[in-house]
Each structure stands twice: as C-alpha cells, then as structure tokens.
Design a protein around this motif. Structure first.
Motif, PDB file in Angstrom:
ATOM      1  N   SER A 116       5.624  -2.082   2.544  1.00 23.79           N
ATOM      2  CA  SER A 116       4.905  -0.850   2.942  1.00 23.79           C
ATOM      3  C   SER A 116       5.552  -0.110   4.105  1.00 23.79           C
ATOM      4  O   SER A 116       5.683   1.114   4.094  1.00 23.79           O
ATOM      5  CB  SER A 116       3.460  -1.188   3.319  1.00 23.79           C
ATOM      6  N   THR A 150       0.835  -1.207   0.000  1.00 22.33           N
ATOM      7  CA  THR A 150       0.000   0.000   0.000  1.00 22.33           C
ATOM      8  C   THR A 150       0.867   1.254   0.000  1.00 22.33           C
ATOM      9  O   THR A 150       0.964   1.951   1.006  1.00 22.33           O
ATOM     10  CB  THR A 150      -0.899   0.030   1.256  1.00 22.33           C
ATOM     11  N   PRO A 151       1.498   1.561  -1.147  1.00 22.43           N
ATOM     12  CA  PRO A 151       2.462   2.665  -1.162  1.00 22.43           C
ATOM     13  C   PRO A 151       1.854   4.023  -0.806  1.00 22.43           C
ATOM     14  O   PRO A 151       2.455   4.780  -0.055  1.00 22.43           O
ATOM     15  CB  PRO A 151       2.988   2.650  -2.606  1.00 22.43           C
ATOM     16  N   VAL A 152       0.670   4.304  -1.312  1.00 21.35           N
ATOM     17  CA  VAL A 152       0.100   5.642  -1.090  1.00 21.35           C
ATOM     18  C   VAL A 152      -0.303   5.830   0.373  1.00 21.35           C
ATOM     19  O   VAL A 152       0.099   6.801   1.037  1.00 21.35           O
ATOM     20  CB  VAL A 152      -1.112   5.880  -2.026  1.00 21.35           C
ATOM     21  N   LEU A 153      -1.076   4.881   0.892  1.00 18.68           N
ATOM     22  CA  LEU A 153      -1.537   5.001   2.278  1.00 18.68           C
ATOM     23  C   LEU A 153      -0.373   4.960   3.264  1.00 18.68           C
ATOM     24  O   LEU A 153      -0.363   5.686   4.261  1.00 18.68           O
ATOM     25  CB  LEU A 153      -2.543   3.889   2.605  1.00 18.68           C
ATOM     26  N   SER A 177      -1.505   4.079   7.793  1.00 20.06           N
ATOM     27  CA  SER A 177      -0.344   3.453   7.140  1.00 20.06           C
ATOM     28  C   SER A 177      -0.452   1.938   7.053  1.00 20.06           C
ATOM     29  O   SER A 177       0.241   1.313   6.267  1.00 20.06           O
ATOM     30  CB  SER A 177       0.929   3.811   7.905  1.00 20.06           C
ATOM     31  N   THR A 210       2.775   5.835   2.734  1.00 23.83           N
ATOM     32  CA  THR A 210       3.509   7.098   2.665  1.00 23.83           C
ATOM     33  C   THR A 210       2.735   8.196   3.385  1.00 23.83           C
ATOM     34  O   THR A 210       3.298   8.960   4.171  1.00 23.83           O
ATOM     35  CB  THR A 210       3.749   7.498   1.194  1.00 23.83           C
ATOM     36  N   LEU A 211       1.443   8.245   3.154  1.00 25.04           N
ATOM     37  CA  LEU A 211       0.599   9.234   3.830  1.00 25.04           C
ATOM     38  C   LEU A 211       0.689   9.055   5.344  1.00 25.04           C
ATOM     39  O   LEU A 211       0.846  10.025   6.100  1.00 25.04           O
ATOM     40  CB  LEU A 211      -0.857   9.076   3.350  1.00 25.04           C
TER      41      LEU A 211
END
Lengths: 144, 154
Positions: free
Chosen positions: B41, A6-9, B20, A11-12
């Motif tokens: 992640s 889950t790269p976007v979440l 996250s 990073t967020l």
C-alpha cells in the motif's frame, strides 16, 4: 500480523498528501517536510515558527477528521514495546535531523524535484527499514 | 490570509496520512517486510503523491515567487555527505522498529494511546539533541566560549 492491501484508500491518501505539498509550495514556497516542520516549530524564532505551528495544527485536525468521518484510526496500535518505541523515537529524531528529512521531505518533495540527495536518502532509509524489519521479524523472531 | 492556506495544507496532509493507512504502524512495517507479510500500500501512497507533486511543482516554479512569500525556500545542498547517509540509515532503523515516521507519529497520537505520545516526545528529543549537538560543535570548532567543555573536565 498481516494487513490488508488498500489500493484505493492509499492512492487517495497519496493524492491528498500531494495536494498538501503543492498548496504549501504555492502559498509559502516551502517544502512539506514534516521532520523539518516539527523541529522548526520547536526551535526556530517566532517568525519562522508560526506557519509551522499552524501547519501542524492542520495536520492534527485533518487526522482527527479522517478518524471521525472514516474511522481511519480504528484498530491502530503500537507494534512494539514502550522501551523500543523510545529508542526508535530518538533514532528517528536524530536521523531525520542529521539527514535533513524524512519520508515526506525527501521521499515526496525532494524526489519530485529530482534532487539527488533526496533520491539517495530515500533509497537508503527504505533499505535500512527493510533490513531492520527483516532482522526483527525473521532473524530475531517477533519476540521483541 | 496566508495562514488559511497553511492550515488547509496541514489538514490535507493529515487527512492523507490517516486515509492512506500510514498512521497504522503495522501497515508500514508490513510495507517494509518484503520477505514476509508484504503490504505494498505505501508504495501507492508515495507513487500517487509523486504523480501529483512532480508536474505540480514544475507549474508552481514557473511563477516568479510564491503567493505569500518573497522566494521559494528550496534546499540548496547538492553533495551527498556522510550526514545525509548516516541520518538516512538511522531514520530507517527507527522507522523499521516502530513503523512510524514523523507525520504518522503525530497523527497516531490521536488514538489516545500513551505509547504514541512517548514515541513523539522521544522523536522531538532526538531532533533537539542533534541540533544542540551541532550548535555546540560549531561553537567548539570556532574556539569561542569553551566553558562548558572545561566544566565537564573538572
């Protein structure tokens, strides 16, 4: 079991954690190290305890908010038995107290200050975590 | 007023942990499983946080003092001692077994699953036990009141 990258979440989430650490340093001059905040909230005298309790209240509110708004905790379950969770909990508690920090205090705040202790601690707990998971999953199998 | 900022800081932290995916032990364990079902992640969580905090701290430390405190309370120790190494090894073992480190352990309790509460209580117990042990050791070393150890030998 595999989990989705889950790269976007992620990073967020990291940016939010970073913003939190900056706000706490700017306002109180404190490291956002959760193990220290938890043990301090449990053991320090009241003047030192209060801001930690307020922070932890916020932590739970923020987590709850994410759960309600984005379903961030949907499907979250323990990955091992209750017995092993007790052992792991004790070990995490003793380890973070003895090693003066955890993923947040050493891994984020300490490394940001280029603290040699934090860099070493982070490398060690990452490595011992990787070895532990390797032993559990690939040597012993997922029988535990 | 200072507590407003502390509360806000806590909220941001809790949001970050939950959003996250770090409050999901399966995801954390997969991050550590580099030879299996690796999920990178968590590296992005740490990377993004470092990207913000490294320059941010520089800027904040250029001020004389924090907004609501007299000084910046920064760890002063610089030696890499046995406690640091041993503590980090232990922490990693517990982290690997459970997929939980302190902040996610607290947030995961919000699922209402009792096992997460048990983990958090065990973690708190471990912290308190260690600190009591250090206190006890200190009092024995300075040869003050030794009644407790004497009682044990009785």
């Amino acid at each position: 079991m595999a989990t989705e990258f889950t790269p976007v979440l992620s990073t967020l989430g990291g940016l939010l954690i970073g913003a939190s650490a900056l706000l706490l340093m700017w306002s109180m001059g404190r490291i956002a190290g959760i193990s220290g905040i938890v043990s301090g909230a449990a053991m320090e005298a009241s003047s030192e305890r209060n801001w930690r309790l307020v922070f932890l209240l916020g932590l739970m509110l923020g987590g709850g908010l994410a759960a309600l708004l984005f379903g961030s905790l949907d499907g979250v379950q323990p990955v091992t038995s209750t017995g092993l969770l007790v052992v792991a909990g004790l070990v995490v508690g003793v380890g973070t107290a003895m090693g003066s920090g955890c993923t947040s205090g050493h891994g984020v705040c300490g490394i940001s200050r280029f603290s040699p202790r934090s860099i070493v601690a982070t490398l060690i707990f990452m490595s011992s975590g990787i070895v532990t998971v390797f032993v559990l999953r690939h040597l012993l199998g997922e029988t535990l | 007023m200072k507590y407003f900022y502390v509360l806000l800081s806590g909220i941001l932290f809790g949001l970050g942990i939950a959003v996250s995916g770090m409050a999901n032990p399966a995801k954390v364990q997969n991050f550590l499983d580099i030879f299996g079902t690796w999920d990178p992640s968590l590296a992005l969580v740490m990377g993004a946080a470092l990207l913000v905090v490294t320059p941010g701290y520089r800027l904040i430390f250029s001020a004389q003092k924090p907004r609501f405190a007299e000084t910046f309370s920064l760890p002063q120790k610089s030696d890499i001692d046995r406690k640091l190494v041993g503590g980090a090894v232990l922490f990693g073992v517990g982290w690997g077994i459970s997929g939980l480190c302190p902040a996610p352990a607290l947030v995961a309790m919000l699922t209402g699953i009792g096992q997460f509460v048990i983990f958090a209580l065990a973690m708190l117990t471990g912290m308190v036990l260690y600190k009591q042990f250090v206190l006890l050791q200190g009092s024995v070393n300075t040869a003050t009141v030794n009644t407790e150890t004497n009682n044990d030998k009785r």
